[in-house]
Design a protein around this motif. Structure first.
Motif, mmCIF file in Angstrom:
data_model
loop_
_atom_site.group_PDB
_atom_site.id
_atom_site.type_symbol
_atom_site.label_atom_id
_atom_site.label_comp_id
_atom_site.label_asym_id
_atom_site.label_seq_id
_atom_site.Cartn_x
_atom_site.Cartn_y
_atom_site.Cartn_z
ATOM 1 N N ILE A 13 18.678 29.989 16.303
ATOM 2 C CA ILE A 13 18.303 28.524 15.763
ATOM 3 C C ILE A 13 16.749 28.285 15.817
ATOM 4 O O ILE A 13 16.182 27.895 16.655
ATOM 5 C CB ILE A 13 18.857 27.228 16.419
ATOM 6 N N SER A 14 16.022 28.943 14.806
ATOM 7 C CA SER A 14 14.639 29.419 14.682
ATOM 8 C C SER A 14 13.883 28.505 13.776
ATOM 9 O O SER A 14 12.825 28.835 13.713
ATOM 10 C CB SER A 14 14.508 30.782 14.394
ATOM 11 N N SER A 15 14.435 27.658 13.024
ATOM 12 C CA SER A 15 13.450 26.789 12.414
ATOM 13 C C SER A 15 13.972 25.423 12.372
ATOM 14 O O SER A 15 15.295 25.107 12.713
ATOM 15 C CB SER A 15 13.779 27.390 10.764
ATOM 16 N N PRO A 16 13.361 24.362 11.987
ATOM 17 C CA PRO A 16 13.788 23.009 11.894
ATOM 18 C C PRO A 16 14.892 22.785 11.011
ATOM 19 O O PRO A 16 15.998 22.082 11.096
ATOM 20 C CB PRO A 16 12.447 22.148 11.604
ATOM 21 N N LYS A 17 14.894 23.637 9.824
ATOM 22 C CA LYS A 17 15.945 23.370 8.782
ATOM 23 C C LYS A 17 17.279 23.653 9.439
ATOM 24 O O LYS A 17 18.327 23.319 9.249
ATOM 25 C CB LYS A 17 15.886 24.394 7.714
ATOM 26 N N LYS A 18 17.205 25.222 10.285
ATOM 27 C CA LYS A 18 18.472 25.746 10.899
ATOM 28 C C LYS A 18 18.781 24.696 11.715
ATOM 29 O O LYS A 18 20.203 24.668 12.005
ATOM 30 C CB LYS A 18 18.074 26.881 11.518
ATOM 31 N N ALA A 19 18.150 23.949 12.511
ATOM 32 C CA ALA A 19 18.547 23.057 13.691
ATOM 33 C C ALA A 19 19.054 21.895 12.955
ATOM 34 O O ALA A 19 20.166 21.445 13.355
ATOM 35 C CB ALA A 19 17.294 22.544 14.481
ATOM 36 N N GLU A 20 18.685 21.470 11.914
ATOM 37 C CA GLU A 20 19.570 20.002 11.348
ATOM 38 C C GLU A 20 20.879 20.493 10.614
ATOM 39 O O GLU A 20 21.638 19.754 10.765
ATOM 40 C CB GLU A 20 18.401 19.692 9.751
ATOM 41 N N VAL A 21 20.702 21.625 9.847
ATOM 42 C CA VAL A 21 22.201 22.298 9.513
ATOM 43 C C VAL A 21 22.967 22.517 10.521
ATOM 44 O O VAL A 21 24.032 22.015 10.450
ATOM 45 C CB VAL A 21 21.980 23.438 8.682
ATOM 46 N N PHE A 22 22.706 22.993 11.628
ATOM 47 C CA PHE A 22 23.524 23.315 12.868
ATOM 48 C C PHE A 22 23.928 21.662 13.230
ATOM 49 O O PHE A 22 25.280 21.600 13.509
ATOM 50 C CB PHE A 22 22.723 23.896 13.959
ATOM 51 N N GLY A 23 22.895 21.187 13.659
ATOM 52 C CA GLY A 23 23.330 19.591 14.002
ATOM 53 C C GLY A 23 24.435 18.893 13.208
ATOM 54 O O GLY A 23 25.378 18.326 13.684
ATOM 55 N N ARG A 24 23.829 18.743 11.806
ATOM 56 C CA ARG A 24 25.034 18.082 11.026
ATOM 57 C C ARG A 24 26.372 18.661 10.868
ATOM 58 O O ARG A 24 27.157 18.161 11.064
ATOM 59 C CB ARG A 24 24.262 17.915 9.626
ATOM 60 N N GLY A 25 26.146 20.299 10.746
ATOM 61 C CA GLY A 25 27.418 20.655 10.594
ATOM 62 C C GLY A 25 28.375 20.780 11.688
ATOM 63 O O GLY A 25 29.606 20.510 11.520
ATOM 64 N N THR A 26 27.881 20.766 12.854
ATOM 65 C CA THR A 26 28.620 20.816 14.148
ATOM 66 C C THR A 26 29.293 19.492 14.205
ATOM 67 O O THR A 26 30.339 19.315 14.709
ATOM 68 C CB THR A 26 27.638 21.282 15.454
ATOM 69 N N CYS A 27 28.571 18.326 14.226
ATOM 70 C CA CYS A 27 28.836 17.116 14.264
ATOM 71 C C CYS A 27 30.126 16.760 13.365
ATOM 72 O O CYS A 27 31.022 16.171 13.772
ATOM 73 C CB CYS A 27 27.687 15.974 14.034
ATOM 74 N N ASN A 28 29.712 17.050 11.923
ATOM 75 C CA ASN A 28 30.932 16.821 10.986
ATOM 76 C C ASN A 28 32.206 17.613 11.325
ATOM 77 O O ASN A 28 33.274 17.067 11.384
ATOM 78 C CB ASN A 28 30.438 17.487 9.626
ATOM 79 N N GLU A 29 32.178 18.925 12.045
ATOM 80 C CA GLU A 29 33.147 19.535 12.500
ATOM 81 C C GLU A 29 33.875 18.998 13.659
ATOM 82 O O GLU A 29 35.092 18.996 13.887
ATOM 83 C CB GLU A 29 32.745 20.951 12.780
ATOM 84 N N MET A 30 33.145 18.500 14.511
ATOM 85 C CA MET A 30 33.587 17.902 15.742
ATOM 86 C C MET A 30 34.200 16.481 15.515
ATOM 87 O O MET A 30 35.101 16.010 16.144
ATOM 88 C CB MET A 30 32.465 17.832 16.934
ATOM 89 N N MET A 31 33.667 15.780 14.601
ATOM 90 C CA MET A 31 34.241 14.576 14.192
ATOM 91 C C MET A 31 35.250 14.537 13.031
ATOM 92 O O MET A 31 35.920 13.443 12.780
ATOM 93 C CB MET A 31 33.030 13.709 13.641
ATOM 94 N N GLY A 32 35.497 15.700 12.573
ATOM 95 C CA GLY A 32 36.568 15.747 11.475
ATOM 96 C C GLY A 32 36.160 15.125 10.185
ATOM 97 O O GLY A 32 36.934 14.712 9.418
ATOM 98 N N THR A 33 34.692 14.911 10.053
ATOM 99 C CA THR A 33 34.308 14.144 8.942
ATOM 100 C C THR A 33 34.354 15.092 7.472
ATOM 101 O O THR A 33 33.963 16.190 7.546
ATOM 102 C CB THR A 33 32.719 14.006 8.938
ATOM 103 N N LYS A 34 34.721 14.379 6.494
ATOM 104 C CA LYS A 34 34.844 15.082 5.276
ATOM 105 C C LYS A 34 33.570 14.538 4.322
ATOM 106 O O LYS A 34 33.334 13.148 4.335
ATOM 107 C CB LYS A 34 35.887 14.900 4.300
ATOM 108 N N LEU A 35 32.678 15.418 3.891
ATOM 109 C CA LEU A 35 31.393 14.961 3.183
ATOM 110 C C LEU A 35 31.925 14.347 1.871
ATOM 111 O O LEU A 35 32.704 14.861 1.432
ATOM 112 C CB LEU A 35 30.400 16.339 2.993
#
Length: 111
Positions: free
Chosen positions: A86-108
């Protein structure tokens, strides 16, 4: 006349640049509206954790009180500190949002 056209094109480009990357308004009648907003906030925490890690600052975790919010946010912060890919701000944002959605079971929402 050429200056007017160039100015109008500049304004059009700036409007699209400002609008890029921001989620649109979320309808409160959606069943996942609160989860989507929560994951947007978690994305911000992930970005801050990336900047803190980059500057050599210690990890700042939330007090876990049994809620999903603190657990998910702390999980993401720990992973950002642990994973050098996770080497850039964009990767951190994508990782944070994706992991949260996965853990919360959110459908975009469909755009």
């Amino acid at each position: 006349m050429k200056h007017l056209i160039v100015a109008m094109l500049g304004v059009a480009v700036m409007q699209t640049a400002w609008a890029h990357g921001h989620a649109g308004p979320i309808d409160d009648s959606m069943p996942d509206a609160q989860r989507i907003r929560f994951c947007e906030r978690v994305r911000d925490h992930a970005l801050q954790a990336f900047y803190n890690r980059d500057k050599g600052r210690p990890m700042k975790l939330f007090d876990e009180d049994g809620s999903d919010g603190a657990r998910i946010t702390n999980h993401i912060i720990r992973r950002i500190y642990a994973e050098p890919q996770i080497s850039s701000p964009k990767k951190a944002e994508v990782f944070g949002r994706g992991t949260c959605n996965e853990m919360m079971g959110t459908k975009l929402p469909a755009d």
